[in-house]
Design a protein around this motif. Structure first.
Motif, short mmCIF file in Angstrom:
data_model
loop_
_atom_site.label_atom_id
_atom_site.label_comp_id
_atom_site.label_asym_id
_atom_site.label_seq_id
_atom_site.Cartn_x
_atom_site.Cartn_y
_atom_site.Cartn_z
N UNK A 212 0.71 -1.28 0.00
CA UNK A 212 -0.05 -0.05 0.16
C UNK A 212 1.01 1.37 0.03
N UNK A 213 0.82 2.00 -1.21
CA UNK A 213 1.85 3.01 -1.23
C UNK A 213 1.27 4.27 -0.58
N UNK A 214 1.57 5.02 0.23
CA UNK A 214 0.98 5.78 0.97
C UNK A 214 1.27 7.29 0.66
N UNK A 215 0.30 8.11 1.28
CA UNK A 215 0.48 9.75 1.03
C UNK A 215 1.62 10.27 1.90
N UNK A 216 1.87 9.53 2.87
CA UNK A 216 3.01 10.19 4.02
C UNK A 216 4.39 9.67 3.42
N UNK A 217 4.70 8.94 2.30
CA UNK A 217 5.82 8.51 1.95
C UNK A 217 6.50 6.99 2.38
N UNK A 218 5.73 6.55 3.25
CA UNK A 218 6.27 5.11 3.67
C UNK A 218 5.23 4.32 3.43
N UNK A 219 5.55 3.14 2.47
CA UNK A 219 4.88 2.11 2.21
C UNK A 219 4.39 1.31 3.14
N UNK A 220 3.07 0.76 3.30
CA UNK A 220 2.61 -0.12 4.35
C UNK A 220 2.46 -1.73 3.69
N UNK A 221 2.73 -2.71 4.36
CA UNK A 221 2.38 -3.90 3.98
C UNK A 221 1.20 -4.61 4.49
N UNK A 222 0.08 -4.98 3.77
CA UNK A 222 -1.19 -5.49 4.29
C UNK A 222 -1.42 -6.96 3.66
N UNK A 223 -2.46 -7.39 4.15
CA UNK A 223 -2.97 -8.57 3.85
C UNK A 223 -1.80 -9.82 3.80
N UNK A 224 -1.19 -9.74 5.01
CA UNK A 224 -0.02 -10.95 4.86
C UNK A 224 -0.42 -12.62 5.26
N UNK A 225 0.50 -13.08 4.74
CA UNK A 225 0.44 -14.72 5.46
C UNK A 225 1.58 -14.67 6.28
N UNK A 226 1.76 -13.99 7.23
CA UNK A 226 3.12 -13.90 7.65
C UNK A 226 3.50 -15.20 8.67
N UNK A 227 4.73 -15.55 8.39
CA UNK A 227 5.09 -16.88 8.89
C UNK A 227 6.52 -16.75 9.04
N UNK A 228 7.16 -18.04 9.42
CA UNK A 228 8.51 -18.18 9.28
C UNK A 228 8.58 -18.89 8.02
N UNK A 229 9.29 -18.18 7.05
CA UNK A 229 9.53 -18.58 5.68
C UNK A 229 10.80 -18.38 5.24
N UNK A 230 10.85 -18.54 3.99
CA UNK A 230 12.23 -18.25 3.11
C UNK A 230 11.97 -16.80 2.41
N UNK A 231 13.00 -15.83 2.62
CA UNK A 231 12.92 -14.64 2.20
C UNK A 231 12.94 -14.47 0.63
N UNK A 232 13.28 -15.29 -0.02
CA UNK A 232 13.32 -15.40 -1.53
C UNK A 232 11.99 -15.26 -2.05
N UNK A 233 11.18 -16.20 -1.25
CA UNK A 233 9.73 -16.10 -1.57
C UNK A 233 8.87 -14.98 -1.81
N UNK A 234 9.07 -14.03 -0.75
CA UNK A 234 8.59 -12.72 -0.93
C UNK A 234 9.07 -11.81 -1.93
N UNK A 235 10.50 -11.97 -2.27
CA UNK A 235 10.94 -11.37 -3.42
C UNK A 235 10.46 -11.96 -4.76
N UNK A 236 10.43 -13.26 -4.76
CA UNK A 236 9.93 -13.79 -6.02
C UNK A 236 8.42 -13.54 -6.37
N UNK A 237 7.59 -13.32 -5.31
CA UNK A 237 6.40 -13.17 -5.30
C UNK A 237 5.95 -11.54 -6.08
N UNK A 238 7.13 -10.92 -5.46
CA UNK A 238 6.82 -9.31 -6.03
C UNK A 238 7.23 -9.38 -7.53
N UNK A 239 7.80 -10.13 -7.94
CA UNK A 239 8.23 -10.33 -9.29
C UNK A 239 7.19 -10.96 -10.17
#
Length: 320
Positions: A212-239
């Motif tokens: 969520x790109x914000x008007x105050x200049x700092x993006x927020x993360x929303x709708x997570x499936x937060x867990x113990x995971x592999x960092x490369x999965x987050x980056x790959x999904x962004x792509x």
């Protein structure tokens, strides 16, 4: 769509303030969402789903709090989480900028440096969700740096594959290639998964719509499936579906937390989300699942070939 008046009534009861206005807003493909002005001057965001899976909004709220607890990324404040509704602070949207993207890249690097105790959700009794699709965790989750490949195969890829097969979302040949990859991951996985990685706190569903790109200049993360995971999965999904200023974001990330060889592992880390889409949207994504699995298997074959070539070279040097 859920009746906005009933949502307004629920929000009034949960916040202790009368509701001045409830306006539908974009909330993704799963939930109905509203911008709600309260009579006390606050503005909140509320989302509903009828019927919601058991623990659906509680899991999302817990995921937001897990991300917040790292101190690395910004998330909306959780005001209420009930079985039928989630109420968050309203964060005024703004244009995606290179500066926000670079800051988010550095923040994600910090997030992924935060250790998680185990692989999977923070509470094994409560699955995390990718959209409406639950992702269970084992009753005794593993925690070792070398445990990710087998965990990912058994508790992420194979359950999703079975659902995709049962629903006609993936063809026989593509399904078999995903199974072959899972067999490799379960046996060892080093050839395709890369260096061992201890569980880290990840967003878990970081496609561009959950930034969520914000008007105050700092993006927020929303709708997570937060867990113990592999960092490369987050980056790959962004792509996977594209993201504004993605190159700047990834470059800023890797300045803080380099990941040698990551680009070759992207298909492996996109496969989970492609399988979810095959479950929800059908065989067009099933074909992409097969292609991702074959790319990952091809990487494994390449690693084995290089290892064999290196061993032959070493023997030749010894004979010389």
């Amino acid at each position: 769509m859920t009746d906005g008046r009933s949502v307004a009534g629920r929000v009034a009861a949960l916040t202790g303030s009368a509701v001045g206005e409830a306006r539908p807003v974009s909330g993704g493909d799963v939930c109905d969402a509203y911008r709600i002005a309260l009579a006390d001057g606050r503005t909140v965001f509320a989302k509903t789903l009828d019927p919601a899976p058991e623990g659906f909004f509680a899991a999302e709220a817990a995921g937001l709090e897990l991300l917040r607890s790292t101190g690395a990324v910004a998330v909306p404040d959780v005001l209420a989480a009930e079985a039928d509704v989630l109420v968050l602070e309203w964060v005024e949207p703004g244009a995606a900028s290179a500066a926000q993207a670079e800051r988010l890249g550095r923040e994600l690097a910090a997030l992924h440096s935060a250790p998680a105790p185990v692989w999977g959700g923070p509470d094994p009794r409560r699955p995390v969700h990718l959209g409406p699709v639950p992702l269970p965790s084992p009753p005794e989750p593993p925690s070792g740096a070398g445990d990710w490949p087998a965990f990912h195969a058994e508790w992420r890829l194979l359950p999703l594959l079975r659902r995709a097969v049962d629903g006609g979302g993936i063809g026989e040949g593509d399904a078999r290639d995903v199974e072959r990859l899972c067999e490799l991951l379960a046996a060892d996985g080093g050839e395709v998964a890369g260096p061992p990685q201890p569980p880290a706190v990840v967003h878990g569903d970081l496609w561009s719509g959950n930034v969520h790109w914000s008007a105050d200049g700092r993006a927020r993360l929303i709708d997570p499936a937060a867990q113990g995971g592999h960092p490369e999965t987050d980056l790959a999904v962004l792509e996977l579906f594209g993201c504004p200023h993605l190159r700047r974001l990834l470059a800023a990330y890797e300045e803080v937390r380099p990941l040698p060889g990551r680009s070759a592992r992207v298909p492996l880390h996109q496969l989970q989300h492609l399988l979810v889409h095959a479950v929800l949207f059908g065989p067009g994504y099933g074909a992409r699942c097969g292609a991702a699995a074959r790319a990952a298997l091809g990487l494994a074959a390449h690693v084995r070939s290089e290892a064999t070539t290196g061993q032959v070279g070493e023997r030749d040097e010894e004979r010389a």
